[in-house]
Write a protein that holds these residues in place. Structure first.
Motif, PDB file in Angstrom:
ATOM      1  N   LEU A 295      -6.863  11.357   1.377  1.00 27.37           N
ATOM      2  CA  LEU A 295      -7.108  10.338   0.360  1.00 27.37           C
ATOM      3  C   LEU A 295      -6.344   9.056   0.659  1.00 27.37           C
ATOM      4  N   THR A 296      -5.077   9.188   1.060  1.00 23.68           N
ATOM      5  CA  THR A 296      -4.274   7.996   1.360  1.00 23.68           C
ATOM      6  C   THR A 296      -4.831   7.250   2.558  1.00 23.68           C
ATOM      7  N   PHE A 297      -5.217   7.984   3.591  1.00 26.06           N
ATOM      8  CA  PHE A 297      -5.800   7.340   4.762  1.00 26.06           C
ATOM      9  C   PHE A 297      -7.094   6.619   4.399  1.00 26.06           C
ATOM     10  N   MET A 298      -7.925   7.270   3.596  1.00 23.29           N
ATOM     11  CA  MET A 298      -9.200   6.658   3.217  1.00 23.29           C
ATOM     12  C   MET A 298      -8.968   5.385   2.406  1.00 23.29           C
TER      13      MET A 298
ATOM     14  N   HIS B  21      -9.377  22.146   4.703  1.00 21.21           N
ATOM     15  CA  HIS B  21      -8.112  22.025   3.984  1.00 21.21           C
ATOM     16  C   HIS B  21      -8.236  21.067   2.803  1.00 21.21           C
ATOM     17  N   PHE B  22      -9.043  20.016   2.970  1.00 22.14           N
ATOM     18  CA  PHE B  22      -9.225  19.046   1.883  1.00 22.14           C
ATOM     19  C   PHE B  22      -9.867  19.713   0.671  1.00 22.14           C
ATOM     20  N   ILE B  23     -10.940  20.469   0.898  1.00 19.95           N
ATOM     21  CA  ILE B  23     -11.622  21.147  -0.206  1.00 19.95           C
ATOM     22  C   ILE B  23     -10.711  22.196  -0.831  1.00 19.95           C
ATOM     23  N   ALA B  24      -9.938  22.917   0.008  1.00 15.26           N
ATOM     24  CA  ALA B  24      -9.009  23.911  -0.529  1.00 15.26           C
ATOM     25  C   ALA B  24      -7.964  23.257  -1.419  1.00 15.26           C
ATOM     26  N   GLY B  25      -7.471  22.084  -1.000  1.00 15.32           N
ATOM     27  CA  GLY B  25      -6.490  21.378  -1.817  1.00 15.32           C
ATOM     28  C   GLY B  25      -7.066  20.898  -3.124  1.00 15.32           C
TER      29      GLY B  25
ATOM     30  N   LEU C 240       3.902  25.872   2.067  1.00  8.76           N
ATOM     31  CA  LEU C 240       2.998  26.375   1.040  1.00  8.76           C
ATOM     32  C   LEU C 240       2.112  25.270   0.470  1.00  8.76           C
ATOM     33  N   ALA C 241       2.584  24.034   0.570  1.00  9.73           N
ATOM     34  CA  ALA C 241       1.845  22.896   0.005  1.00  9.73           C
ATOM     35  C   ALA C 241       0.882  22.271   0.997  1.00  9.73           C
ATOM     36  N   ARG C 242       0.579  22.949   2.094  1.00  7.14           N
ATOM     37  CA  ARG C 242      -0.265  22.343   3.123  1.00  7.14           C
ATOM     38  C   ARG C 242      -1.627  21.886   2.601  1.00  7.14           C
ATOM     39  N   PRO C 243      -2.369  22.681   1.802  1.00  2.47           N
ATOM     40  CA  PRO C 243      -3.650  22.155   1.288  1.00  2.47           C
ATOM     41  C   PRO C 243      -3.485  20.897   0.453  1.00  2.47           C
ATOM     42  N   ALA C 244      -2.470  20.878  -0.427  1.00  7.60           N
ATOM     43  CA  ALA C 244      -2.237  19.684  -1.246  1.00  7.60           C
ATOM     44  C   ALA C 244      -1.838  18.498  -0.387  1.00  7.60           C
ATOM     45  N   LEU C 245      -1.048  18.737   0.654  1.00  8.71           N
ATOM     46  CA  LEU C 245      -0.616  17.652   1.527  1.00  8.71           C
ATOM     47  C   LEU C 245      -1.779  17.111   2.354  1.00  8.71           C
ATOM     48  N   VAL C 246      -2.645  17.992   2.841  1.00  9.28           N
ATOM     49  CA  VAL C 246      -3.801  17.534   3.613  1.00  9.28           C
ATOM     50  C   VAL C 246      -4.714  16.685   2.734  1.00  9.28           C
ATOM     51  N   THR C 247      -4.922  17.126   1.493  1.00 12.44           N
ATOM     52  CA  THR C 247      -5.728  16.332   0.566  1.00 12.44           C
ATOM     53  C   THR C 247      -5.107  14.966   0.343  1.00 12.44           C
ATOM     54  N   LEU C 248      -3.791  14.938   0.157  1.00 16.25           N
ATOM     55  CA  LEU C 248      -3.097  13.662  -0.048  1.00 16.25           C
ATOM     56  C   LEU C 248      -3.216  12.770   1.178  1.00 16.25           C
ATOM     57  N   VAL C 249      -3.073  13.332   2.365  1.00 14.79           N
ATOM     58  CA  VAL C 249      -3.173  12.549   3.596  1.00 14.79           C
ATOM     59  C   VAL C 249      -4.570  11.959   3.741  1.00 14.79           C
TER      60      VAL C 249
ATOM     61  N   GLN D  55       0.816  -1.208   0.000  1.00 13.38           N
ATOM     62  CA  GLN D  55       0.000   0.000   0.000  1.00 13.38           C
ATOM     63  C   GLN D  55       0.854   1.264   0.000  1.00 13.38           C
ATOM     64  N   VAL D  56       2.035   1.190   0.588  1.00 14.86           N
ATOM     65  CA  VAL D  56       2.967   2.316   0.481  1.00 14.86           C
ATOM     66  C   VAL D  56       3.350   2.537  -0.978  1.00 14.86           C
ATOM     67  N   ALA D  57       3.657   1.456  -1.682  1.00  9.10           N
ATOM     68  CA  ALA D  57       4.035   1.577  -3.092  1.00  9.10           C
ATOM     69  C   ALA D  57       2.911   2.184  -3.919  1.00  9.10           C
ATOM     70  N   GLN D  58       1.694   1.744  -3.699  1.00  4.39           N
ATOM     71  CA  GLN D  58       0.566   2.305  -4.443  1.00  4.39           C
ATOM     72  C   GLN D  58       0.350   3.774  -4.107  1.00  4.39           C
ATOM     73  N   SER D  59       0.472   4.124  -2.838  1.00  8.25           N
ATOM     74  CA  SER D  59       0.225   5.503  -2.421  1.00  8.25           C
ATOM     75  C   SER D  59       1.319   6.444  -2.908  1.00  8.25           C
ATOM     76  N   VAL D  60       2.563   5.985  -2.940  1.00 10.33           N
ATOM     77  CA  VAL D  60       3.653   6.833  -3.415  1.00 10.33           C
ATOM     78  C   VAL D  60       3.479   7.163  -4.893  1.00 10.33           C
ATOM     79  N   ALA D  61       2.963   6.228  -5.668  1.00  9.15           N
ATOM     80  CA  ALA D  61       2.734   6.490  -7.089  1.00  9.15           C
ATOM     81  C   ALA D  61       1.769   7.657  -7.275  1.00  9.15           C
ATOM     82  N   PHE D  62       0.640   7.622  -6.568  1.00  7.90           N
ATOM     83  CA  PHE D  62      -0.309   8.734  -6.683  1.00  7.90           C
ATOM     84  C   PHE D  62       0.241   9.998  -6.043  1.00  7.90           C
ATOM     85  N   GLY D  63       0.884   9.867  -4.867  1.00  2.00           N
ATOM     86  CA  GLY D  63       1.412  11.042  -4.188  1.00  2.00           C
ATOM     87  C   GLY D  63       2.461  11.769  -5.010  1.00  2.00           C
ATOM     88  N   THR D  64       3.304  11.034  -5.716  1.00  7.66           N
ATOM     89  CA  THR D  64       4.305  11.662  -6.584  1.00  7.66           C
ATOM     90  C   THR D  64       3.630  12.432  -7.709  1.00  7.66           C
ATOM     91  N   PHE D  65       2.626  11.823  -8.327  1.00  8.08           N
ATOM     92  CA  PHE D  65       1.878  12.504  -9.385  1.00  8.08           C
ATOM     93  C   PHE D  65       1.197  13.765  -8.848  1.00  8.08           C
TER      94      PHE D  65
END
Length: 267
Positions: A191-194, A255-259, A180-189, A135-145
């Motif tokens: 989605l990855t958690f879900m 933060h999720f909606i902002a991201g 500066l990337a906090r909204p994008a990071l919160v969205t990523l967190v 699951q780390v491998a799958q999440s890193v692929a999307f997170g990198t994109f």
């Protein structure tokens, strides 16, 4: 451009219809979970009975450990990879980036069986690592994109100003760009958690005998198979499993909606 009152009312009506369509099944599950279950033993409330009978305490703990590990590791790796692909140019960077995107395009169902035999060959099946590493491998692929798009569109003048002040690349990343990337990071967190919390296939295949590592969705599947007489208990178990994701989203929804909006504007 001004929107007329009838058009605005029509938009609200359409949105309300979609909201009712999306919320009706959820309200039905919660209502069923609150109904008395005459098929269940004892006189305890449905949630307490489901918790005790289904052993959801152990399953939720396993899901929490896996989700926290996957979210933490994949977020850090995604930041590093997204920063490298978004701000640096090196030989083979484009080809390597598209190779990483294969992790998004290839479904887990296509690789889970050969992955099981590979992990079994090195003795990792029925372990925590068999749950977390795929699951780390799958999440890193999307997170990198996801983060590559943010870093590519970041303000270059800020980076250049930091370099003129003597900041290193490492400091620019963690002290300038990451805040500066906090909204994008919160969205990523979120989605990855879900995705990690709701994952069913990987735990089902990778931990066939270790009951202590069963995650909450997998435990709910076994619970529904073993206890099929009382629908209210099944509904209560479903609410228990879904509750952590709902709470996390409600806590971070702004933060999720902002991201998400920021990503749509950048695209």
């Amino acid at each position: 451009m001004q929107v007329s009152r009838p058009e605005r009312l029509a938009n609200y009506a359409i949105l309300m219809a979609f909201a009712v369509f999306a919320l009706y099944p959820l309200i039905g599950i919660v209502t069923a979970a609150l109904q008395p279950d005459t098929q269940a033993p004892g006189g305890l409330p449905n949630f307490q009975q489901a918790w005790d009978i289904g052993r959801f305490g152990s399953y939720l703990r396993a899901s929490a450990l896996v989700s926290i590990f996957v979210v933490g590791v994949s977020t850090v790796l995604s930041i590093l990879a997204g920063f490298a692909f978004g701000t640096m140019r090196f030989r083979g960077s484009e080809a390597l980036f598209y190779v990483m995107l294969v992790g998004i395009m290839v479904p887990a169902e296509a690789i889970v069986v050969p992955l099981f035999f590979d992990l079994r060959a090195i003795g990792l099946t029925d372990t925590f690592w068999a749950l977390a590493l795929p699951q780390v491998a799958q999440s890193v692929a999307f997170g990198t994109f996801w983060l590559r798009a943010f870093f590519r569109s970041s303000n270059r003048s800020i980076i250049e100003a930091a370099r003129l002040d003597g900041a290193s690349t490492w400091r620019i990343l963690w002290q300038v760009l990451v805040p500066l990337a906090r909204p994008a990071l919160v969205t990523l967190v979120v989605l990855t958690f879900m995705w990690t919390w709701n994952e069913f296939l990987i735990p089902l295949v990778m931990v066939p005998t270790n009951e202590s590592l069963r995650t909450a969705p997998l435990g709910l599947g076994f619970f529904s198979g073993q206890y099929t007489q009382g629908f209210a208990l099944l509904a209560a178990g479903a609410v228990i499993v879904a509750l952590p994701v709902v709470v996390l989203y409600l806590f971070l929804q702004r933060h999720f909606i902002a991201g998400m909006l920021e990503g749509a504007v950048r695209d």
